[in-house]
Design an enzyme around this catalytic site. Structure first.
Site, PDB file in Angstrom:
ATOM      1  N   LYS A 143      40.881  41.840  51.308  1.00 34.43           N
ATOM      2  CA  LYS A 143      41.006  43.284  51.494  1.00 34.43           C
ATOM      3  C   LYS A 143      39.772  43.889  52.152  1.00 34.43           C
ATOM      4  CE  LYS A 143      41.253  44.006  46.586  1.00 34.43           C
ATOM      5  NZ  LYS A 143      40.064  43.493  45.888  1.00 34.43           N
ATOM      6  N   LYS A 180      40.114  33.270  54.318  1.00 35.92           N
ATOM      7  CA  LYS A 180      41.143  33.756  53.398  1.00 35.92           C
ATOM      8  C   LYS A 180      41.548  35.201  53.713  1.00 35.92           C
ATOM      9  CE  LYS A 180      38.820  35.917  49.569  1.00 35.92           C
ATOM     10  NZ  LYS A 180      39.414  36.715  48.573  1.00 35.92           N
ATOM     11  N   LYS A 208      29.286  37.106  51.113  1.00 31.46           N
ATOM     12  CA  LYS A 208      29.170  38.565  51.255  1.00 31.46           C
ATOM     13  C   LYS A 208      27.774  39.038  51.617  1.00 31.46           C
ATOM     14  CE  LYS A 208      33.302  39.779  48.962  1.00 31.46           C
ATOM     15  NZ  LYS A 208      34.150  40.761  48.432  1.00 31.46           N
TER      16      LYS A 208
HETATM   17  P1  ATP Z   1      37.511  41.241  48.558  1.00 30.61           P
HETATM   18  O1  ATP Z   1      37.817  40.813  49.940  1.00 30.61           O
HETATM   19  O2  ATP Z   1      37.111  42.681  48.431  1.00 30.61           O
HETATM   20  O3  ATP Z   1      36.610  40.290  47.821  1.00 30.61           O
HETATM   21  P2  ATP Z   1      40.001  40.146  47.783  1.00 30.61           P
HETATM   22  O4  ATP Z   1      41.042  40.561  48.726  1.00 30.61           O
HETATM   23  O5  ATP Z   1      39.434  38.790  47.937  1.00 30.61           O
HETATM   24  O6  ATP Z   1      38.859  41.232  47.780  1.00 30.61           O
HETATM   25  P3  ATP Z   1      39.917  40.215  44.920  1.00 30.61           P
HETATM   26  O7  ATP Z   1      39.894  41.517  44.242  1.00 30.61           O
HETATM   27  O8  ATP Z   1      38.632  39.491  45.082  1.00 30.61           O
HETATM   28  O9  ATP Z   1      40.595  40.340  46.351  1.00 30.61           O
HETATM   29  O10 ATP Z   1      40.937  39.260  44.213  1.00 30.61           O
HETATM   30  C1  ATP Z   1      41.833  39.608  43.196  1.00 30.61           C
HETATM   31  C2  ATP Z   1      42.623  38.380  42.839  1.00 30.61           C
HETATM   32  O11 ATP Z   1      43.391  37.974  43.962  1.00 30.61           O
HETATM   33  C3  ATP Z   1      41.751  37.183  42.462  1.00 30.61           C
HETATM   34  O12 ATP Z   1      42.388  36.427  41.451  1.00 30.61           O
HETATM   35  C4  ATP Z   1      41.678  36.404  43.728  1.00 30.61           C
HETATM   36  O13 ATP Z   1      41.418  35.031  43.518  1.00 30.61           O
HETATM   37  C5  ATP Z   1      43.070  36.624  44.294  1.00 30.61           C
HETATM   38  N1  ATP Z   1      43.051  36.507  45.753  1.00 30.61           N
HETATM   39  C6  ATP Z   1      42.291  37.236  46.590  1.00 30.61           C
HETATM   40  N2  ATP Z   1      42.512  36.872  47.847  1.00 30.61           N
HETATM   41  C7  ATP Z   1      43.423  35.881  47.796  1.00 30.61           C
HETATM   42  C8  ATP Z   1      44.040  35.081  48.784  1.00 30.61           C
HETATM   43  N3  ATP Z   1      43.770  35.245  50.055  1.00 30.61           N
HETATM   44  N4  ATP Z   1      44.945  34.148  48.390  1.00 30.61           N
HETATM   45  C9  ATP Z   1      45.229  33.978  47.074  1.00 30.61           C
HETATM   46  N5  ATP Z   1      44.668  34.694  46.089  1.00 30.61           N
HETATM   47  C10 ATP Z   1      43.778  35.637  46.437  1.00 30.61           C
END
Ligand code: ATP
Ligand code: LTN
Length: 356
Positions: free
Chosen positions: A226, A223, A140
């Site tokens: 969001k 991955k 990030k």
């Molecule tokens: P950001 O991109 O803002 O970091 P994010 O989409 O990665 O957000 P988080 O809020 O970081 O989402 O994650 C919430 C939960 O969802 C965590 O347990 C994280 O490991 C899981 N998670 C996030 N993205 C994935 C993914 N692509 N596949 C599986 N699990 C995920």
């Protein structure tokens, strides 16, 4: 009339006492799990498969503490309206996806100052070295000068450790990308216990066997996220059927025509994993089902499966959106339940460090 209790009422009294104590023991002897989701945008299929599905599967067997990590969101979101909207939308989604507030404790992290307090205390036993090695921080902050990187992004993992350790959980269910943060939490708990006194339970991480890292639809080497720059990267849980069909039809595929998973086929592996998780059918069975069929047929069915999974979620969401007080009350009750648990650990940690 005599006021002496009869033998029957005495037995009844003993029986009620026994049942109350026994059922309380049953509840309190449940092992605890803790997890959260950062309220920094819309939830997507990766969050659903990697995290929410796990929370929901664990909630009846475990004493679950599932919260909205709104303080963590401040590390990247400085738009108050966006933050408020995301908190409400994710709170509604937790419930719409099946989180049961009668079984699990559900609250906003910012409602409990103990999180920030313990976060600070853990900062004082963390090192710059270990925090700079966190891949989420590296990803990030990549490409930005130090002067423009938020310190909150750097200390994000110590707040996360506080979120967890306050509740003395056995398990922390998360997706793959959070594993390193849980490893750091374990190290901090062990360090604290050794340096001061035995205070924290050292928790284990729990990731799903399949679907712990759902990849981006536009780029299967990254991955699903969001905060991805393009909405073509993810299927949001609130996406319309039309948007889902469009995103799946445009999803990147591998060269060749076979519907097969494999190390050299990251795009198809990802799409098959999503299908398998949502329909509860193995990837091997899907490969058989789609043997000889086209990418188009497969993608059209995958879009239908996603739409069918999200339809009841979106229907409940619509209902919840009309009654914000209902959700606010659940969050307030959850915070009240979490407060004494967090306060007890915080007091122990303070005493251990010499603060009282
Ligand atoms: P950001 O991109 O803002 O970091 P994010 O989409 O990665 O957000 P988080 O809020 O970081 O989402 O994650 C919430 C939960 O969802 C965590 O347990 C994280 O490991 C899981 N998670 C996030 N993205 C994935 C993914 N692509 N596949 C599986 N699990 C995920
Ligand atoms: N950083 C996590 C969200 C989070 C979390 C936690 C997860 C904040 N605190 C404690 C598990 C336990 C993320 O998913 N981005």
């Amino acid at each position: 009339m005599s006021c002496k209790p009869s033998a029957v009422s005495c037995k009844l009294y003993v029986c009620i006492c026994f049942l109350t104590t026994y059922s309380w023991r049953l509840i309190s002897s449940k092992k605890r799990v803790v997890s959260g989701i950062t309220t920094s945008g819309e939830l997507h299929l990766g969050n659903y498969i990697g995290a929410l599905q796990q929370f929901i599967a664990l909630q009846s067997e475990y004493d679950g503490y599932f919260f909205l990590a709104d303080l963590h969101a401040l590390a990247t979101v400085h738009d108050p309206e966006k933050l408020r909207k995301s908190i409400r939308s994710i709170a509604n989604l937790y419930l719409a996806c099946g989180l049961d507030p009668e079984q699990a404790t559900f609250f906003c992290q910012s409602a409990l100052p103990a999180h920030a307090e313990l976060g600070w205390m853990l900062n004082t036993i963390s090192t710059m070295g270990e925090l700079s090695r966190m891949t989420q921080y590296k990803d990030k902050s990549a490409g930005n000068a130090n002067d423009s990187i938020q310190a909150g992004l750097f200390t994000y993992p110590t707040l996360m450790a506080a979120d967890i350790l306050l509740y003395q959980p056995k398990l922390v269910p998360v997706g793959d990308d959070q594993k390193q943060h849980i490893e750091l939490t374990r190290n901090l708990a062990e360090r604290f216990n050794k340096r001061f006194s035995e205070t924290f339970t050292v928790p284990d991480v729990l990731t799903p066997k399949q679907g712990a890292r759902i990849m981006g639809l536009d780029d299967p080497s990254k991955k699903m996220s969001k905060s991805a720059s393009s909405a073509a990267n993810y299927i949001a849980l609130v996406d319309s059927p039309e948007a889902i069909k469009k995103k799946i039809s445009k999803a990147v595929t591998d060269s060749g025509t076979e519907i097969k998973a494999g190390k050299d086929r990251p795009a198809l592996t990802n799409l098959l994993t999503i299908f398998s998780e949502l329909e509860d059918v193995s990837v091997a069975d899907l490969e058989k089902r789609y043997g000889g069929k086209s990418y188009r047929d497969f993608k059209s069915d995958l879009a239908d499966v996603i739409i069918a999974t999200l339809k009841p979620v979106q229907k409940t969401l619509e209902e919840l959106e009309t009654d914000p007080k209902y959700v606010d009350d659940i969050l307030a009750k959850g915070a009240e339940k979490a407060r004494p648990v967090a306060a007890k650990t915080l007091a122990e940690a303070k005493t251990a460090m010499g603060l009282g």
